[in-house]
Design a protein around this motif. Structure first.
Motif, short mmCIF file in Angstrom:
data_model
loop_
_atom_site.label_atom_id
_atom_site.label_comp_id
_atom_site.label_asym_id
_atom_site.label_seq_id
_atom_site.Cartn_x
_atom_site.Cartn_y
_atom_site.Cartn_z
N PHE A 174 0.92 -1.46 0.00
CA PHE A 174 0.06 -0.17 -0.07
C PHE A 174 0.77 1.23 0.19
N LYS A 175 1.90 1.38 0.77
CA LYS A 175 2.82 2.47 0.86
C LYS A 175 3.27 2.46 -0.67
N LYS A 176 3.99 1.58 -1.25
CA LYS A 176 4.63 1.64 -2.45
C LYS A 176 3.54 2.19 -3.60
N GLN A 177 2.44 1.91 -3.34
CA GLN A 177 1.38 2.73 -4.36
C GLN A 177 1.15 3.95 -3.83
N ARG A 178 1.13 4.13 -2.66
CA ARG A 178 0.91 5.60 -2.31
C ARG A 178 2.16 6.60 -2.66
N ASP A 179 3.29 5.91 -2.58
CA ASP A 179 4.27 6.78 -2.94
C ASP A 179 4.24 6.88 -4.36
N THR A 180 4.07 5.80 -5.21
CA THR A 180 3.83 5.94 -6.94
C THR A 180 2.86 7.39 -7.08
N LEU A 181 1.44 7.45 -6.48
CA LEU A 181 0.51 8.38 -6.53
C LEU A 181 1.19 9.43 -6.29
N VAL A 182 1.90 9.80 -4.85
CA VAL A 182 2.32 11.26 -4.72
C VAL A 182 3.44 11.56 -5.59
#
Length: 724
Positions: free
Chosen positions: A590-598
């Protein structure tokens, strides 16, 4: 609300720690009076629950037989098995003798202790009566591959890599194949001479039968760089391994391409290029010497997917973020294993235990390793910050990864030395480094390579390198057809994606925080389970005095209470294991996807700041200067004029026109760059699919373990007195 989570959880006391974490691949406990449940730790007093019809998990021997069927392994596994069969090392019924299988270790580089451990895992410390089946042999080859990659050679490790199996280097198989080719060549030549002496009309149908292989569609020589820009490829050497196998038939080697030629975490083009096939002494599929040169000018972004597909530009995507060419991504098993078919570069970041520096100026160092590059360097947090600053200067319009903060404030207190925060920061650095090396452009940047491979400290190079960094478009000439190749609705697409990314980024920030809360709640429930278990055990000490009137049923009563306490402890262990699995697996996903979006959101914000131009102002100034220049040229012969004024105006007009050309070209490059970045970002949708598939599988496995635990308890408490 912090982007990187809330304050660290309260550490439970040592008394709340449980025993060893059990792997889901471990065998069920053996029957006996000392063990009273699947998860017993040897302190039970009751009868064995295995005397009852309780569903059991499959034994490890059965698991080895079903873990890797022949249809789900690389071609090199099938080829190695067939080579051993052809060498006479079979035991009948399509199996390989254990002695024949051990020949795989010859020249493999695996030490003796590791060899013994691998054999024990496959055979379950028992000599297989009928030899190793094809499925068991596949597990053996996978374990050798994990050992060669310096990973833990266990069934858990194989299960995590089921969709990304290692392909080990097996010199013994290569030698057997080469010997077989030579033997077949000699036999074929001898047979041909004898047959020719008898008759010239001999049919060629007497050739030895080809060994059966599981055929797979060739995907070799996929372009490893999706950007396809001539300026980017200038001076680069793109070499992609080509995996071929040689099958001897009548002395002539027939070569077949294998699956798995694309390298790394790249979205590759849907086209393939031709390459020369190696000779009969070609190495196995993972041999580095077998390589083909891709045609770097064969295509770029327009080569993705169907040219008629709607999307960003002329092409869509035919693969996922891990290099899978099918539209449906794979799934991950328990433990956070990745599901790509191709090996991707992985960077590890390890916190060194001792601080460096003196007194108030101490800092922590990190050991940064890259297995693919074979490098190990020591870096500090400020080195990561410097690298990201340089990348912002050179690549402001690309999807740059997110760097964790140096410290965060929780309730007015800055956390920079808290152990929980330091671990979160280390994991953030891991995500940052891996996102860099897996990016098609950033991974090839010399600064990134220097950061990962130069063993010296970077403090002396920082200022010098920072001053020499220029934007990637500097000095680049605009191709004549580039602007026309961009979609007419590209700016509208940018606005649409930006709006969606902004909302999704906020949603994933909240999801990460909620998931951390759920994880901590599971840990809290586990602690309460352990307290409840201890309270029940204390209760058994007072049962005899409480029911002193008639103590005949007290032993059975205490036995049932102890069983409940024991299974509560088991459930507590499972809850803690599941929380740790969430922390290492789904939360990081989830954090990886969050970092991608940010990262994409910040890319659009940088465009607003840095993509501006002053072309309208320059056009007005050119018009004014040309009007002045026209007045000078049409002035009366005797009119006074300043010396050199005409030359200054002409130079100003030329400079402004060139500036307009350069700024216009930069604007086109920015559009092309961001279009490419959005196409690369498109892969993250498959990352989401894997995330949910993996999490659901993990939940199912832990739920099954909990069900087995409570079912065993329900059968054990059947013997408690009921007064009937």
């Amino acid at each position: 609300m912090s982007l990187f989570g809330s304050s660290p959880p309260e550490e439970p006391s040592q008394s709340t720690r449980s025993g060893k974490t059990q792997s889901l691949f471990d065998d069920p406990p053996k029957t006996g009076a000392a063990n009273s449940s699947l998860f017993d730790e040897g302190d039970g007093d009751g009868p064995s629950p295995w005397d009852m019809p309780t569903p059991k998990k499959p034994a490890k021997r059965n698991l080895v037989k079903t873990l890797l069927p022949a249809t789900s392994v690389p071609e090199s596994y099938v080829d190695a098995f067939d080579v051993l069969l052809e060498a006479g090392l079979g035991s009948g019924a399509g199996s390989i003798t254990l002695a024949g299988a051990k020949k795989l270790f010859e020249g493999s580089g695996v030490d003796v202790d590791e060899q013994t451990s691998i054999v024990k895992v496959v055979t379950h410390e028992q000599e297989p009566a009928g030899g190793l089946s094809r499925s068991e042999f596949n597990v053996l080859v996978a374990l050798i591959g994990l050992a060669q990659e310096n990973e833990e050679a266990t069934l858990d490790g194989v299960d995590e890599r089921r969709r990304n199996l290692p392909e080990p280097s097996l010199p013994a198989i290569r030698q057997m194949r080469t010997a077989k080719v030579s033997e077949n060549t000699e036999d074929a030549s001898s047979s041909s001479r004898e047959t020719h002496a008898i008759t010239k009309d001999t049919s060629s149908d007497d050739s030895p039968p080809k060994s059966q292989r599981i055929g797979r569609e060739s995907l070799e020589n996929l372009d490893a760089d999706p950007w396809g820009s001539p300026a980017l490829h200038k001076g680069h050497t793109h070499t992609v391994p080509v995996h071929n196998e040689a099958t001897p038939t009548d002395g002539v080697t027939a070569a077949r391409p294998l699956v798995g030629a694309a390298a790394g975490n790249r979205t590759t083009s849907a086209f393939t290029t031709q390459s020369e096939l190696p000779d009969s002494t070609s190495t196995l599929a993972n041999d580095d010497a077998s390589a083909g040169q891709t045609d770097v000018n064969a295509g770029g972004w327009g080569s993705f997917g169907n040219p008629g597909q709607a999307g960003l530009g002329a092409g869509g995507f035919s693969g996922d973020d891990q290099g899978n060419q099918s539209g449906r991504p794979g799934s991950r098993s328990l433990g956070g294993g990745r599901t790509n078919r191709h090996i991707e570069e992985t960077v590890t970041v390890t916190l060194l235990p001792e601080k460096e520096g003196m007194f108030l100026f101490q800092h922590r160092n990190y050991e940064v390793k890259s297995a693919r590059r074979g490098s190990m360097v020591i870096r500090r947090y400020s080195d990561f910050v410097w690298l990201l600053d340089c990348l912002h200067k050179k690549y402001p319009f690309r999807q740059l990864p997110l760097l964790p903060p140096k410290r965060v404030a929780v309730n007015g207190r800055h956390l920079a030395t808290d152990s929980n925060f330091i671990e979160k920061r280390r994991r953030g650095l891991v995500r940052f480094a891996n996102a860099l090396v897996r990016h098609p452009v950033l991974g090839q940047e010399e600064l990134v390579k220097m950061f990962l491979t130069v063993p010296t400290e970077l403090a002396g190079l920082r200022k010098q390198v920072s001053n020499s960094v220029q934007e990637e478009f500097t000095g680049r000439q605009l191709p004549p057809d580039l602007e026309d190749s961009l979609p007419t609705n590209l700016l509208e697409t940018f606005d649409t994606v930006r709006s969606g990314v902004r909302q999704s980024a906020e949603a994933y920030i909240n999801l990460c925080i909620l998931l951390e809360r759920l994880m901590k709640r599971n840990q809290g429930i586990a602690i309460d389970y352990l307290r409840f278990s201890h309270a029940l055990m204390d209760l058994t000490e007072t049962s005899e005095s409480t029911y002193a009137t008639d103590t005949n049923d007290v032993p059975l009563l205490n036995e049932g209470i102890k069983s409940t306490a024991k299974h509560l402890t088991t459930s507590q262990t499972l809850l803690e294991d599941e929380a740790r699995t969430w922390d290492d697996g789904v939360l990081e996903d989830f954090k990886k996807q969050r970092d991608t979006l940010v990262g994409v959101r910040d890319m659009f914000d940088r465009r607003d700041r840095y993509a501006k131009d002053n072309i309208p102002y320059l056009e007005r100034r050119i018009e004014s200067n040309e009007h002045k220049l026209e007045g000078l040229l049409n002035r009366p012969p005797n009119a006074p004029v300043k010396p050199g004024e005409q030359e200054k105006l002409e130079q100003a007009v030329r400079t402004d026109k060139q500036s307009i050309v350069d700024q216009h070209a930069r604007g086109v490059f920015i559009k092309e760059c961001m279009r490419d970045e959005l196409q690369y970002f498109q892969q993250s949708q498959y990352q989401i699919s894997k995330l949910h598939q993996d999490w659901s599988q993990e939940r199912v496995k832990f739920a099954e373990a909990q069900v087995d635990n409570w079912r065993t308890l329900s059968e054990e408490v059947e013997n408690m007195p009921t007064g009937d």
